[in-house]
Enzyme design. Structure first.
Site, PDB file in Angstrom:
ATOM      1  N   SER A 104       0.813  -1.209   0.000  1.00  0.00           N
ATOM      2  CA  SER A 104       0.000   0.000   0.000  1.00  0.00           C
ATOM      3  C   SER A 104       0.853   1.269   0.000  1.00  0.00           C
ATOM      4  O   SER A 104       1.623   1.490  -0.927  1.00  0.00           O
ATOM      5  CB  SER A 104      -0.944  -0.060   1.211  1.00  0.00           C
ATOM      6  OG  SER A 104      -1.961   0.887   1.135  1.00  0.00           O
TER       7      SER A 104
ATOM      8  N   ASP B  17      11.570   4.782  -9.351  1.00  0.00           N
ATOM      9  CA  ASP B  17      11.316   5.381 -10.663  1.00  0.00           C
ATOM     10  C   ASP B  17      12.083   6.681 -10.855  1.00  0.00           C
ATOM     11  O   ASP B  17      12.481   7.013 -11.986  1.00  0.00           O
ATOM     12  CB  ASP B  17       9.821   5.659 -10.841  1.00  0.00           C
ATOM     13  CG  ASP B  17       9.056   4.415 -11.261  1.00  0.00           C
ATOM     14  OD1 ASP B  17       9.691   3.346 -11.383  1.00  0.00           O
ATOM     15  OD2 ASP B  17       7.830   4.509 -11.465  1.00  0.00           O
TER      16      ASP B  17
ATOM     17  N   LYS C 290      -0.355  -4.231  -3.594  1.00  0.00           N
ATOM     18  CA  LYS C 290      -1.671  -3.651  -3.287  1.00  0.00           C
ATOM     19  C   LYS C 290      -1.676  -2.216  -3.811  1.00  0.00           C
ATOM     20  O   LYS C 290      -1.319  -1.289  -3.116  1.00  0.00           O
ATOM     21  CB  LYS C 290      -1.972  -3.673  -1.790  1.00  0.00           C
ATOM     22  CG  LYS C 290      -3.343  -3.096  -1.457  1.00  0.00           C
ATOM     23  CD  LYS C 290      -3.573  -3.029   0.036  1.00  0.00           C
ATOM     24  CE  LYS C 290      -4.927  -2.391   0.332  1.00  0.00           C
ATOM     25  NZ  LYS C 290      -4.980  -0.972  -0.080  1.00  0.00           N
TER      26      LYS C 290
END
Length: 481
Positions: A334, A345, A359
Site C-alpha cells: 500500500s 522510478d 496492493k
C-alpha cells in the site's frame, strides 16, 4: 488488532444516480426487502424507514456510485441475500442487525479483498490507529490465502503481542474458542477487540514448528512507533513500520538525530519498508517527498479514468548527496509501495530484498448514518513511470532473500516473515499492462562479501547487503553508470 488496510482515508458522500440507474436500484432494493421478510417472525418486509434497511440501502448506493468497478445492483442484491440466508442457517437466533451486517459483508466481499463494513467502534479504532494510540494487542494481521487463517505481519517488541510470544509470520488459527478459518477479516478483528486490560487467547501455527502454540495476550493502550532508527556502521537506518499521522515528521526527526550523532558524516541511508502494511496515503507521499522534492510521486485513477497527480511540496532532499537504499519484501504494502515505487522510478534509491506485495488500490472511508463506516476501493494508483502496482508489486534492483527469523531480543529488532505472499491472481485486472522491469544487479556485484558468507538464521542479509554496497561505494558506481 485492526490491520492497516487503508491507502487513502477520507469521509465522503455518494454521487447522484441517473434516473434509469435509480429505477434498477429501486427494483433491486425491493427484492432485498422481500427476501428479508422471510427472515422475520412477522414475514413482513421492513419499511423503507427501518434503520437496518436504511443502512443496507445506503451501502448499496455508495457501492454503485463510488466503487472502482461498475456493478450490477441485481447481482449485488443476490450476493447480499445469499449472505442473509447463510447467517440465518448458521445462527437461528441472529437479530435483524446481525442479519443486515452479514448481507452487507457478503456483498462487499464480492467486490474485492479490501472493501468492508466498519461498525462505529471499528471506525473509532481506525481513527485512533491513525493518530497513533489505541487499545489492542499491538500486532498487524492480514488474511493468508493459502491457509485461510490470519498471518501476523508484524508484532514489534514492547507490544502486548510480542511480550506474549507472537512473532511476524505466525498464523492465527483460533481466537479464544472461535476458529479463524471461515471468518472474514472484520469478524476476526471484532472477535479480538475489547477493552484495555482484558485478555484474548490465540492458537498459533508457526512455520517450521509442527506443534501449535497457545498464548494469552492482555490488551493495553498501544502507542504505536511508526518510525525506529539506529546507526548501522556509519549508515543511517530508518525503519518505517506503518504510516500514521506522525510518520513523516518522525522520519525527519530520526534522520536529523543521526546526522547530529555523526556530525553530518553519514555514509548513506537505508530506509526499511519490509513488513510495512501501509496506512495513510498522504503520509506515504510526504515521506517520498522528503527525498525527492517537488516532482510527481504517484497518480490515482478512479472509475471514470480521471487522473489525479500527487507531487512533493518541497524543493529539497533531506539526504542530498547521500546514497539511499530501500528494503522491501512481500509484506511491503500500500502506502509503503508508493514510497518504494517513487524512489525507484525517480532513480533516487536502489531497492534491496524481494518483490513487494502488490496492493495498488485506494480505499476511502465513507461515513454512514449512526456512526458506522464503509471502507470502499475507489481508485488504483500508479507509479511516476505510469506502471501499475496492483498485483505486480515493486521489483527490487537487487534480489536478496532473508535467511530466517532473528531470535527474540531485549531491544527492537526486525522479525522477518518467512512466507512470501501476494494477491490472488483472480482479483487482479486481466487487462493491466506490466510495468517495465527495473535495472537489476546481483549480490555478487554490489555486496560480494555478504553473498560469499554462509547462510545463517538470524542474519539480516538484505540490510547487510545494502550497508556493504554503500560503505564500499559500489552503490554509487552502480547508480552513476
Amino acid at each position: 488488532m485492526t490491520p492497516f488496510l487503508l491507502l487513502a482515508m477520507g469521509f465522503e458522500a455518494a454521487c447522484a444516480m441517473l434516473p434509469t440507474e435509480r429505477d434498477r436500484t429501486d427494483a433491486a432494493l425491493e427484492r432485498y426487502r422481500v427476501a428479508f421478510a422471510t427472515m422475520r417472525p412477522s414475514a413482513l418486509p421492513p419499511t423503507t424507514s427501518d434503520p437496518n434497511y436504511v443502512l443496507f440501502a445506503d451501502v448499496l448506493q455508495h457501492v454503485l456510485s463510488s466503487h472502482l468497478k461498475p456493478a450490477d445492483p441485481e447481482r449485488l442484491v443476490d450476493t447480499a441475500v445469499a449472505g442473509l440466508r447463510k447467517k440465518q442457517q448458521d445462527d437461528r437466533t441472529a437479530g435483524e442487525r446481525a442479519l443486515t451486517e452479514s448481507a452487507i459483508e457478503a456483498m462487499l466481499a464480492s467486490l474485492d479483498p479490501y472493501s468492508g463494513f466498519l461498525d462505529t467502534e471499528h471506525v473509532r479504532d481506525i481513527r485512533d490507529q491513525m493518530h497513533g494510540e489505541f487499545p489492542g494487542l499491538g500486532m498487524v494481521v492480514t488474511p493468508d490465502d493459502r491457509s485461510g487463517l490470519l498471518r501476523v505481519v508484524s508484532a514489534d517488541v514492547n507490544t502486548p503481542a510480542a511480550r506474549a510470544g507472537v512473532r511476524a509470520g505466525d498464523l492465527i488459527a483460533r481466537i479464544d474458542d472461535r476458529e479463524v478459518n471461515g471468518l472474514s477479516l472484520h469478524e476476526a478483528v471484532m472477535t479480538v477487540r475489547g477493552p484495555s486490560g482484558g485478555s484474548v487467547t490465540l492458537l498459533l501455527r508457526r512455520p517450521g514448528n509442527d506443534v501449535p502454540l497457545l498464548v494469552s495476550v492482555t490488551r493495553t493502550i498501544v502507542r504505536s512507533e511508526p518510525v525506529l532508527h539506529r546507526l548501522e556502521d556509519g549508515v543511517a537506518y530508518i525503519r518505517i513500520t506503518h504510516f500514521n499521522e506522525q510518520t513523516s515528521r518522525l522520519v525527519h526527526e530520526a534522520f536529523d538525530a543521526m546526522k547530529g550523532q555523526t556530525d553530518s558524516e553519514l555514509a548513506g541511508l537505508v530506509l526499511d519498508l519490509r513488513d510495512n502494511p501501509g496506512g495513510l496515503f498522504e503520509q506515504g507521499v510526504r515521506v517520498a517527498d522528503a527525498f525527492l522534492g517537488a516532482v510527481d510521486i504517484v497518480s490515482t485513477r478512479g472509475r471514470v479514468s480521471d487522473v489525479q497527480h500527487y507531487s512533493g511540496g518541497t524543493d529539497d532532499d533531506v539526504a542530498r548527496d547521500l546514497p539511499l537504499a530501500v528494503l522491501i519484501d512481500s509484506g511491503t504494502t500500500s502506502a509503503a509501495e508508493v514510497v518504494a515505487g517513487a524512489l525507484q522510478d525517480r532513480h533516487r534509491a536502489l531497492l534491496f530484498g524481494e518483490r513487494s506485495y502488490g496492493k495498488g488500490s485506494v480505499q476511502t472511508i465513507f461515513q454512514l448514518a449512526g456512526g458506522d463506516g464503509l471502507l470502499l476501493t475507489t481508485a488504483r494508483y500508479f507509479r511516476p513511470s505510469g506502471g501499475p502496482v496492483e498485483c505486480f508489486g515493486i521489483v527490487p534492483n537487487v534480489t536478496v532473500s532473508p535467511t530466517g527469523r532473528p531470535p527474540p531480543s531485549g531491544t527492537w529488532i526486525r522479525a522477518a516473515a518467512s512466507v512470501e505472499t501476494h494477491p490472488d491472481p483472480a482479483t487482479c485486472d486481466p487487462d493491466a499492462v506490466a510495468p517495465p522491469p527495473p535495472r537489476t544487479w546481483t549480490m555478487a556485484e554490489l555486496c560480494p562479501e555478504v553473498a560469499r558468507r554462509p547462510v545463517q538464521s538470524g542474519v539480516d542479509r538484505p540490510l547487510h547487503c545494502a550497508v556493504a554496497a554503500i560503505r564500499t561505494n559500489r552503490f554509487e558506481r552502480a547508480t552513476t553508470k
